[in-house]
Design a protein around this motif. Structure first.
Motif, short mmCIF file in Angstrom:
data_model
loop_
_atom_site.label_atom_id
_atom_site.label_comp_id
_atom_site.label_asym_id
_atom_site.label_seq_id
_atom_site.Cartn_x
_atom_site.Cartn_y
_atom_site.Cartn_z
N ARG A 81 0.87 -1.31 0.02
CA ARG A 81 -0.18 0.00 -0.24
C ARG A 81 1.00 1.26 -0.05
NH1 ARG A 81 -5.21 -1.07 3.67
NH2 ARG A 81 -5.59 -3.20 2.92
N VAL A 82 2.18 1.20 0.95
CA VAL A 82 2.73 2.63 0.85
C VAL A 82 3.25 2.48 -0.47
CG1 VAL A 82 5.16 3.07 1.67
CG2 VAL A 82 3.50 2.10 3.32
N ALA A 83 3.93 1.63 -1.10
CA ALA A 83 4.35 1.66 -2.55
C ALA A 83 3.57 2.09 -3.50
CB ALA A 83 4.81 0.14 -3.08
N GLN A 84 2.35 1.44 -3.69
CA GLN A 84 1.16 1.99 -4.52
C GLN A 84 0.89 3.80 -4.22
OE1 GLN A 84 -2.52 0.14 -4.13
NE2 GLN A 84 -3.19 0.71 -6.29
N ARG A 85 0.84 4.00 -2.94
CA ARG A 85 0.44 5.26 -2.82
C ARG A 85 1.48 6.33 -3.13
NH1 ARG A 85 -2.64 3.90 2.71
NH2 ARG A 85 -4.87 4.76 1.93
N GLY A 86 2.69 5.93 -2.83
CA GLY A 86 3.74 6.78 -3.02
C GLY A 86 4.64 6.46 -4.49
N GLY A 87 4.19 5.90 -5.24
CA GLY A 87 4.65 5.48 -6.51
C GLY A 87 6.31 5.02 -6.44
N LEU A 88 6.31 4.05 -5.30
CA LEU A 88 7.67 3.49 -5.31
C LEU A 88 7.52 1.98 -5.60
CD1 LEU A 88 7.98 5.08 -1.72
CD2 LEU A 88 9.25 5.76 -3.60
#
Length: 139
Positions: A81-88
């Protein structure tokens, strides 16, 4: 700690190439954390952070349409979820989230890390709260 110092610390520790990337990583991490912990805990944490930073928690914790706080999620799901939200990508998301949480811990009073740790599964807490140079697994 002021907003600019907070974001500068996240940018430096996470080795991000811009303040915008640090803002994005901070937003992604704190919004995801707000989904995982109870709304009252997210509010208490937000109150100790610079207003702009705290809003990332409040936006989720105090959402008028069915708040999604206290949700159970695996370590992998949290960082996805962090990756998806942050574009990482995955490893970037893990490292950036660890850096954000390290700066949050330094910017707050009391035993912030202990309180959050008690709200998280041990597997997630071990990685998320291991700091920017911690040796815990990266996701």
């Amino acid at each position: 700690m002021q907003h600019d110092e907070f974001i500068g610390q996240v940018q430096a520790r996470a080795h991000l190439d811009s303040r915008g990337a640090a803002e994005g990583a901070t937003r992604a991490t704190l919004e995801t954390l707000a989904e995982r912990i109870q709304a009252t805990q997210a509010e208490n944490l937000a109150d100790q952070l610079p207003t702009e930073i705290g809003e990332n928690l409040r936006r989720v914790a105090l959402a008028p349409d069915e708040p999604v706080t206290g949700a159970r999620m695996s370590r992998q799901e949290f960082f996805d979820r962090v990756a998806q939200r942050g574009g990482l990508d995955g490893p970037q998301a893990v490292h950036a989230a660890r850096c954000v949480m390290e700066v949050v811990d330094e910017a707050t009073t009391g035993d912030f890390a202990g309180k959050v740790r008690s709200s998280l599964d041990e597997e997630l807490a071990e990685v998320l709260l291991s700091g920017s140079t911690g040796k815990a697994g990266r996701g």
